[in-house]
Design a protein around this motif. Sequence first.
Motif, PDB file in Angstrom:
ATOM      1  N   GLY A 198       0.817  -1.214   0.000  1.00  0.00           N
ATOM      2  CA  GLY A 198       0.000   0.000   0.000  1.00  0.00           C
ATOM      3  C   GLY A 198       0.848   1.260   0.000  1.00  0.00           C
ATOM      4  O   GLY A 198       0.486   2.267   0.611  1.00  0.00           O
ATOM      5  N   LEU A 199       2.019   1.203  -0.673  1.00  0.00           N
ATOM      6  CA  LEU A 199       2.889   2.384  -0.736  1.00  0.00           C
ATOM      7  C   LEU A 199       2.450   3.252  -1.896  1.00  0.00           C
ATOM      8  O   LEU A 199       2.658   2.910  -3.052  1.00  0.00           O
ATOM      9  N   LYS A 200       1.807   4.364  -1.571  1.00  0.00           N
ATOM     10  CA  LYS A 200       1.331   5.279  -2.613  1.00  0.00           C
ATOM     11  C   LYS A 200       1.702   6.685  -2.232  1.00  0.00           C
ATOM     12  O   LYS A 200       1.906   6.979  -1.057  1.00  0.00           O
ATOM     13  N   HIS A 201       1.763   7.546  -3.228  1.00  0.00           N
ATOM     14  CA  HIS A 201       2.035   8.947  -2.929  1.00  0.00           C
ATOM     15  C   HIS A 201       0.713   9.677  -2.729  1.00  0.00           C
ATOM     16  O   HIS A 201      -0.159   9.662  -3.593  1.00  0.00           O
ATOM     17  N   HIS A 202       0.539  10.258  -1.543  1.00  0.00           N
ATOM     18  CA  HIS A 202      -0.663  11.043  -1.255  1.00  0.00           C
ATOM     19  C   HIS A 202      -0.208  12.469  -0.972  1.00  0.00           C
ATOM     20  O   HIS A 202       0.278  12.753   0.122  1.00  0.00           O
ATOM     21  N   ALA A 203      -0.394  13.335  -1.972  1.00  0.00           N
ATOM     22  CA  ALA A 203       0.122  14.695  -1.827  1.00  0.00           C
ATOM     23  C   ALA A 203      -0.501  15.408  -0.623  1.00  0.00           C
ATOM     24  O   ALA A 203       0.174  16.165   0.067  1.00  0.00           O
ATOM     25  N   ASN A 204      -1.770  15.155  -0.340  1.00  0.00           N
ATOM     26  CA  ASN A 204      -2.442  15.928   0.704  1.00  0.00           C
ATOM     27  C   ASN A 204      -2.403  15.298   2.091  1.00  0.00           C
ATOM     28  O   ASN A 204      -2.486  15.992   3.091  1.00  0.00           O
ATOM     29  N   THR A 205      -2.279  13.979   2.142  1.00  0.00           N
ATOM     30  CA  THR A 205      -2.417  13.326   3.446  1.00  0.00           C
ATOM     31  C   THR A 205      -1.202  12.499   3.841  1.00  0.00           C
ATOM     32  O   THR A 205      -1.213  11.870   4.893  1.00  0.00           O
ATOM     33  N   GLY A 206      -0.153  12.486   3.018  1.00  0.00           N
ATOM     34  CA  GLY A 206       0.985  11.620   3.314  1.00  0.00           C
ATOM     35  C   GLY A 206       2.147  12.374   3.934  1.00  0.00           C
ATOM     36  O   GLY A 206       2.588  13.390   3.416  1.00  0.00           O
ATOM     37  N   ALA A 207       2.661  11.852   5.072  1.00  0.00           N
ATOM     38  CA  ALA A 207       3.889  12.385   5.672  1.00  0.00           C
ATOM     39  C   ALA A 207       5.032  11.511   5.151  1.00  0.00           C
ATOM     40  O   ALA A 207       5.124  10.333   5.497  1.00  0.00           O
ATOM     41  N   TYR A 208       5.883  12.112   4.328  1.00  0.00           N
ATOM     42  CA  TYR A 208       6.978  11.363   3.689  1.00  0.00           C
ATOM     43  C   TYR A 208       8.117  11.169   4.688  1.00  0.00           C
ATOM     44  O   TYR A 208       8.818  12.116   4.998  1.00  0.00           O
ATOM     45  N   VAL A 209       8.277   9.942   5.193  1.00  0.00           N
ATOM     46  CA  VAL A 209       9.314   9.719   6.206  1.00  0.00           C
ATOM     47  C   VAL A 209      10.574   9.058   5.657  1.00  0.00           C
ATOM     48  O   VAL A 209      11.616   9.089   6.290  1.00  0.00           O
ATOM     49  N   GLY A 210      10.489   8.438   4.487  1.00  0.00           N
ATOM     50  CA  GLY A 210      11.695   7.836   3.945  1.00  0.00           C
ATOM     51  C   GLY A 210      11.378   6.879   2.814  1.00  0.00           C
ATOM     52  O   GLY A 210      10.286   6.918   2.242  1.00  0.00           O
ATOM     53  N   LEU A 211      12.363   6.037   2.490  1.00  0.00           N
ATOM     54  CA  LEU A 211      12.194   5.073   1.403  1.00  0.00           C
ATOM     55  C   LEU A 211      12.212   3.661   1.978  1.00  0.00           C
ATOM     56  O   LEU A 211      12.909   3.394   2.967  1.00  0.00           O
ATOM     57  N   LEU A 212      11.448   2.784   1.339  1.00  0.00           N
ATOM     58  CA  LEU A 212      11.451   1.381   1.758  1.00  0.00           C
ATOM     59  C   LEU A 212      12.890   0.884   1.662  1.00  0.00           C
ATOM     60  O   LEU A 212      13.578   1.120   0.661  1.00  0.00           O
ATOM     61  N   ARG A 213      13.345   0.169   2.683  1.00  0.00           N
ATOM     62  CA  ARG A 213      14.739  -0.284   2.735  1.00  0.00           C
ATOM     63  C   ARG A 213      15.133  -1.019   1.457  1.00  0.00           C
ATOM     64  O   ARG A 213      14.405  -1.903   0.993  1.00  0.00           O
ATOM     65  N   ASN A 214      16.234  -0.661   0.874  1.00  0.00           N
ATOM     66  CA  ASN A 214      16.773  -1.259  -0.357  1.00  0.00           C
ATOM     67  C   ASN A 214      15.926  -1.007  -1.601  1.00  0.00           C
ATOM     68  O   ASN A 214      16.080  -1.682  -2.611  1.00  0.00           O
ATOM     69  N   HIS A 215      14.978  -0.088  -1.535  1.00  0.00           N
ATOM     70  CA  HIS A 215      14.142   0.215  -2.699  1.00  0.00           C
ATOM     71  C   HIS A 215      13.995   1.719  -2.854  1.00  0.00           C
ATOM     72  O   HIS A 215      14.356   2.476  -1.954  1.00  0.00           O
ATOM     73  N   ASN A 216      13.418   2.091  -4.005  1.00  0.00           N
ATOM     74  CA  ASN A 216      13.148   3.510  -4.195  1.00  0.00           C
ATOM     75  C   ASN A 216      11.649   3.778  -4.086  1.00  0.00           C
ATOM     76  O   ASN A 216      11.075   4.456  -4.922  1.00  0.00           O
ATOM     77  N   LEU A 217      11.033   3.205  -3.097  1.00  0.00           N
ATOM     78  CA  LEU A 217       9.596   3.388  -2.908  1.00  0.00           C
ATOM     79  C   LEU A 217       9.376   4.279  -1.690  1.00  0.00           C
ATOM     80  O   LEU A 217       9.921   4.006  -0.611  1.00  0.00           O
TER      81      LEU A 217
END
Length: 486
Positions: free
Chosen positions: A119-138
């Motif tokens: 369920g890794l999605k970009h939510h411009a309005n409701t997502g707090a971007y804390v980092g990237l999934l380990r070993n991935h660019n997600l």
Amino acid sequence: MKRAVEEVGRIFGDVGLGQFQLSLSSPVERGDYLTVIDELHGKVLCQLDDLKRKSDLDLEAAGALRPNDEAPVHESLLGVARIIGFRDGQGLVKMPTIPFRPGAHVFRAEEPLIAEVLGLKHHANTGAYVGLLRNHNLRVELDINQLVQRHVSVLAKTGGGKSYLLGVLIEELLRHKVTCVIVDPHGEYGSLRVPAEKNGGHARFGVESQGFGRQIQEYSPDVSLNPSAKPLTFSLRHIDPRDLLVFMGLTNVKTFLAPLKAVIEAVAASNPDYTVHDLVRAAESGEGAIAETLHERLEYLEQTKLLGPVGTSLNDLVKKGEATLVNLRGVAPDVQELVVARIALTLFENRKKGKIPPLFLVIEEAHNFAPQQGSVTCSRILKNIASEGRKFGLGLCVVTQRAARIDKSVLSQCNTQLILQVTNPLDLKAIAQSIEGLTAGMTEMIQSLPVGTALITGGGYQTPLFCEVRPRATRHGGESVQIVAA
Ligand SMILES: Nc1ncnc2c1ncn2[C@@H]1O[C@H](COP(=O)(O)OP(=O)(O)O)[C@@H](O)[C@H]1O
Ligand SMILES: [Mg+2]
């Protein structure tokens, strides 16, 4: 990133519905994502939870080897994988209902599948971007509404990166104009005003330096030590005698309430604008142990300078879309507890009445403010907020290096956990007990997490995931002090 169809091994042995064993043909790290094709449902996401190198080299044979001998070993790499599931037609995560076949191919998972199932999605309005999934660019984003509605804990040993990660979280909350109040015992968060120095090594995270000076205000009971802060005071007139007892550190309401009321009434009758000093003077003449204690505690209260004729107004303390730092640097621990008690109570009461916006209350060093053993002035209100705050849009975030020493009921009310490295066995046990869905493998991994990698549970995700914390946009204020120059 790795190719989509890379086969890494085969399933063998007895196969369960939750996990399976595989023999690995290429190196896979613990925590890596894998895929098995299920006959009914197609690609299923799995995660490597444990690894073992099996060999036929026994003790005797190893002992007989001379220093330059090659060891005649037959070895194989055995993995244990946990099944995470697949998304069904309605978008729900489901588990296979028939075990995979022994002999089935196991592949390295492709990023689109990982993103879909986790369920890794970009939510411009409701997502707090804390980092990237380990070993991935997600991107790993935490749902801001969930953070405020369901409470958060940040757990790690000293130096594990708690304050850094909390800084990241606050930056995100400020970007999204979420109101925050941060209890800051070391005065470390003022640096959220200052943009981080440019660091080219972090390009993969895509974070621009940015300061949040316009959205930060700071208060402190001790402005001589913390000159960047405005004075934090409470108005004596607006504190009823029961709360005054709390401020005085007197828990025995039955014994002290009536005598205190008598003192206040006597003073107020002749001087409605009375001060703490007037109360001290009036209590001076009382006789007996109770009166003496009352006098002594009033004198203590006067020294703290916390109560004045006009206190800091609620509208100044809480500003919509801004973060208020309550800087307690240099303030005595018992006074810190009083301040936290008063602020927490005021926020909770006014949030209930809808007089202030929904907000996020952060308590650093939370084991001191809501300890598991014993009780301090602010324990009860923090427990109340932990159990009922969410109903009123008051989110709590507790940060501690001693998961075993913070009140268990508070910890278990936190539905989002951000865990960095923890090594103390008692703390690990407390974490394992308060979090559902942690596997034994994950608990082991927590002990060796590198600085900057967090295990996240909750926060909108159904399964725990490892996240490389993004760099700060602002300067980190909690740098360890170098005692000896390099
Ligand atoms: N995600 C990260 N990226 C880079 N450095 C980090 C990260 N997290 C922590 N650090 C560094 O590690 C040190 C300890 O972090 P800190 O957050 O102050 O620890 P804690 O609050 O848990 O005691 C700091 O010097 C900080 O710069
Ligand atoms: Mg810290």
